[in-house]
Design an enzyme around this catalytic site. Structure first.
Site, PDB file in Angstrom:
ATOM      1  N   ASP A  61      22.870  54.841  67.991  1.00  0.00           N
ATOM      2  CA  ASP A  61      21.436  55.019  68.276  1.00  0.00           C
ATOM      3  C   ASP A  61      21.150  54.708  69.743  1.00  0.00           C
ATOM      4  O   ASP A  61      20.451  55.435  70.435  1.00  0.00           O
ATOM      5  CB  ASP A  61      20.565  54.184  67.315  1.00  0.00           C
ATOM      6  CG  ASP A  61      21.011  52.735  67.183  1.00  0.00           C
ATOM      7  OD1 ASP A  61      22.100  52.372  67.687  1.00  0.00           O
ATOM      8  OD2 ASP A  61      20.261  51.949  66.581  1.00  0.00           O
TER       9      ASP A  61
ATOM     10  N   ASP B 222      29.442  65.389  66.893  1.00  0.00           N
ATOM     11  CA  ASP B 222      28.719  66.640  66.679  1.00  0.00           C
ATOM     12  C   ASP B 222      27.303  66.508  67.237  1.00  0.00           C
ATOM     13  O   ASP B 222      26.832  67.350  68.003  1.00  0.00           O
ATOM     14  CB  ASP B 222      28.670  66.942  65.172  1.00  0.00           C
ATOM     15  CG  ASP B 222      27.883  68.198  64.861  1.00  0.00           C
ATOM     16  OD1 ASP B 222      28.068  69.198  65.579  1.00  0.00           O
ATOM     17  OD2 ASP B 222      27.074  68.169  63.913  1.00  0.00           O
TER      18      ASP B 222
ATOM     19  N   TYR C 182      33.214  64.716  57.558  1.00  0.00           N
ATOM     20  CA  TYR C 182      33.402  66.159  57.424  1.00  0.00           C
ATOM     21  C   TYR C 182      34.496  66.487  56.407  1.00  0.00           C
ATOM     22  O   TYR C 182      34.472  67.547  55.780  1.00  0.00           O
ATOM     23  CB  TYR C 182      33.798  66.783  58.768  1.00  0.00           C
ATOM     24  CG  TYR C 182      32.649  67.148  59.650  1.00  0.00           C
ATOM     25  CD1 TYR C 182      31.750  66.181  60.093  1.00  0.00           C
ATOM     26  CD2 TYR C 182      32.455  68.462  60.060  1.00  0.00           C
ATOM     27  CE1 TYR C 182      30.699  66.518  60.920  1.00  0.00           C
ATOM     28  CE2 TYR C 182      31.405  68.807  60.893  1.00  0.00           C
ATOM     29  CZ  TYR C 182      30.533  67.832  61.323  1.00  0.00           C
ATOM     30  OH  TYR C 182      29.502  68.174  62.141  1.00  0.00           O
TER      31      TYR C 182
ATOM     32  N   LYS D  83      28.946  52.874  64.910  1.00  0.00           N
ATOM     33  CA  LYS D  83      27.819  52.191  64.252  1.00  0.00           C
ATOM     34  C   LYS D  83      28.397  50.955  63.576  1.00  0.00           C
ATOM     35  O   LYS D  83      28.316  50.776  62.346  1.00  0.00           O
ATOM     36  CB  LYS D  83      27.148  53.160  63.258  1.00  0.00           C
ATOM     37  CG  LYS D  83      25.830  52.663  62.687  1.00  0.00           C
ATOM     38  CD  LYS D  83      24.696  52.619  63.685  1.00  0.00           C
ATOM     39  CE  LYS D  83      23.449  51.987  63.066  1.00  0.00           C
ATOM     40  NZ  LYS D  83      22.361  51.800  64.044  1.00  0.00           N
TER      41      LYS D  83
ATOM     42  N   ASP E 155      25.641  67.964  71.133  1.00  0.00           N
ATOM     43  CA  ASP E 155      24.475  68.840  71.255  1.00  0.00           C
ATOM     44  C   ASP E 155      23.443  68.226  72.202  1.00  0.00           C
ATOM     45  O   ASP E 155      22.857  68.911  73.038  1.00  0.00           O
ATOM     46  CB  ASP E 155      23.803  69.076  69.883  1.00  0.00           C
ATOM     47  CG  ASP E 155      24.283  70.370  69.225  1.00  0.00           C
ATOM     48  OD1 ASP E 155      25.445  70.749  69.451  1.00  0.00           O
ATOM     49  OD2 ASP E 155      23.487  70.990  68.490  1.00  0.00           O
TER      50      ASP E 155
HETATM   51  C1  IPM Z   1      30.104  72.279  66.036  1.00  0.00           C
HETATM   52  C2  IPM Z   1      29.332  72.884  64.915  1.00  0.00           C
HETATM   53  C3  IPM Z   1      30.117  72.725  63.630  1.00  0.00           C
HETATM   54  C4  IPM Z   1      30.332  71.240  63.409  1.00  0.00           C
HETATM   55  C5  IPM Z   1      29.466  73.370  62.406  1.00  0.00           C
HETATM   56  C6  IPM Z   1      29.205  74.839  62.620  1.00  0.00           C
HETATM   57  C7  IPM Z   1      30.269  73.135  61.145  1.00  0.00           C
HETATM   58  O1  IPM Z   1      28.070  72.317  64.834  1.00  0.00           O
HETATM   59  O2  IPM Z   1      31.233  72.745  66.306  1.00  0.00           O
HETATM   60  O3  IPM Z   1      29.606  71.337  66.663  1.00  0.00           O
HETATM   61  O4  IPM Z   1      29.461  70.559  62.857  1.00  0.00           O
HETATM   62  O5  IPM Z   1      31.387  70.736  63.787  1.00  0.00           O
HETATM   63 MG    MG Z   2      27.632  70.949  66.383  1.00  0.00          MG
END
Ligand code: IPM
Ligand code: MG
Length: 352
Positions: free
Chosen positions: A223, A247, A143, A190, A251
């Site tokens: 993975d 990240d 990032y 990884k 999710d």
């Molecule tokens: C998160 C989001 C952010 C990230 C984006 C919006 C830049 O997906 O906070 O997880 O990737 O960190």
């Molecule tokens: Mg995210």
């Protein structure tokens, strides 16, 4: 106690969900006799529309001067055409993380009993337990490495740097968190491909041996980790991982709880200062309709009370109130109900 909170609603559903969390914070302050000063500041596309910058100097300064930040969400299709560095995600969110030194991102994911049936996993998998914490490194890795497009436009690169110092400090956060939970850290990398992952694995292993021998540590390739999360989520207590893997995995973890609208997060540095936000985005498709679920933001406010202000009792009270709201069948649209966003704050307050 007395504290100053910078409130940054941002874009899309941000203002609606943050308004509910602010209501709850005010109610807690009143009930427990605290002085929480809350001031609103522009960030994200909302700031861009007003002053041509997704993170105006004034907003950044206000966040720096506060004791904690409560953020809604930033971004939306309207801003997708801005050049990369000016976009809300990069200019507002990533700059805030970096400038405020928020290297430790805590993303707890658990199944709320009344919402069990919302999980896409089979009941027998959910029943064996899903209560984990993703500890994501937030100010390093790909990032924040060099991003470049070749002059001829035919190639590009993104660098993924990590130092022993960066890995050590996030590892300690994960081990400390595990001590307060079930005592297990799974470090995800990884290392079969990436040099940064090999450094990560060596460093995490050494810190565990030297400082956290009481904590159980295992390592997984990312993975496999992604697969185990849906196959056997009960394996996980604390997941420790680098920025981009965190990240993606957070999710995934949120989705298996059945409701991304329920998951809070804290982004911390070591002195207790933190930025708190729901893990979901600005959901422009439902913005302004008063149907968003503010519970993730309300739970983020609860995390703020605990992590930044040490108000554990108040924080637990909010969590319990949220549990009761759900048990009483008070559900927003994403959870299969009809309750409005603007009604949720009050529903939580009534149960406090
Ligand atoms: C998160 C989001 C952010 C990230 C984006 C919006 C830049 O997906 O906070 O997880 O990737 O960190
Ligand atoms: Mg995210």
């Amino acid at each position: 106690m007395k504290a100053k909170i910078a409130v940054t609603p941002g874009d899309g559903i941000g203002p609606e969900i943050v308004a509910e969390a602010v209501k709850v914070l005010k109610a807690v302050a009143e009930k427990y006799g605290h002085d929480l000063a809350m001031e609103t500041h522009l960030v994200g596309g909302a700031a861009y529309d007003q002053c041509g910058d997704c993170l105006p100097e004034e907003s950044l300064a206000a966040c720096k001067a506060a004791d904690a930040v409560l953020l809604g969400a930033v971004g939306g299709p309207k801003y997708d055409k801005l050049p990369g560095p000016q976009r809300p995600e990069k200019r507002a969110l990533l700059t805030l993380r970096k400038e405020l030194g928020l290297f430790a991102n805590m993303r707890p994911a658990k199944v709320w009993a009344p919402l069990k049936s919302a999980s896409p996993l089979k009941p027998e998998i959910i029943d064996s337990g899903l209560d984990l914490l993703v500890v994501r490194e937030l100010t390093g890795g790909v990032y924040f490495g060099r991003h470049e497009r070749a002059a001829d436009g035919q190639s590009a690169l993104d660098l993924m740097p990590y130092s022993v110092a960066e890995i050590s400090r996030i590892a300690r956060v994960a081990f400390e968190a595990a001590r307060k939970r079930r005592g297990r850290v799974t470090s995800i990398d990884k290392a079969n491909v990436l040099e940064t992952s090999r450094l990560w694995r060596e460093t995490v292993t050494r810190i565990r041996e030297e400082e956290y021998a009481d904590i159980e540590l295992d390592h997984m390739y990312v993975d496999n980790g992604a697969m185990q999360l849906v196959r056997a989520p009960q394996h996980f207590d604390v997941i420790l991982t680098e920025n981009m893997f965190g990240d993606i995995l957070s999710d995934e973890a949120s989705q298996i709880t059945g409701s991304i609208g329920m998951l809070p997060s804290a982004s911390l540095r070591s002195d207790g200062f933190g930025l708190y936000e729901p893990i979901h985005g600005s959901a422009p498709d439902i913005a302004g309709q008063d149907i968003a679920n503010p519970l993730a933001t309300i739970l983020s406010a609860a995390m703020m009370l605990k992590h930044s202000f040490g108000l554990t009792e108040e924080s637990d009270a909010i969590e319990r109130a949220v549990g009761r709201v759900l048990a009483d069948g008070i559900l927003t649209k994403d959870l299969g109900g009809t309750v409005k966003c603007s009604e949720m704050g009050q529903a939580v307050i009534e149960r406090l």
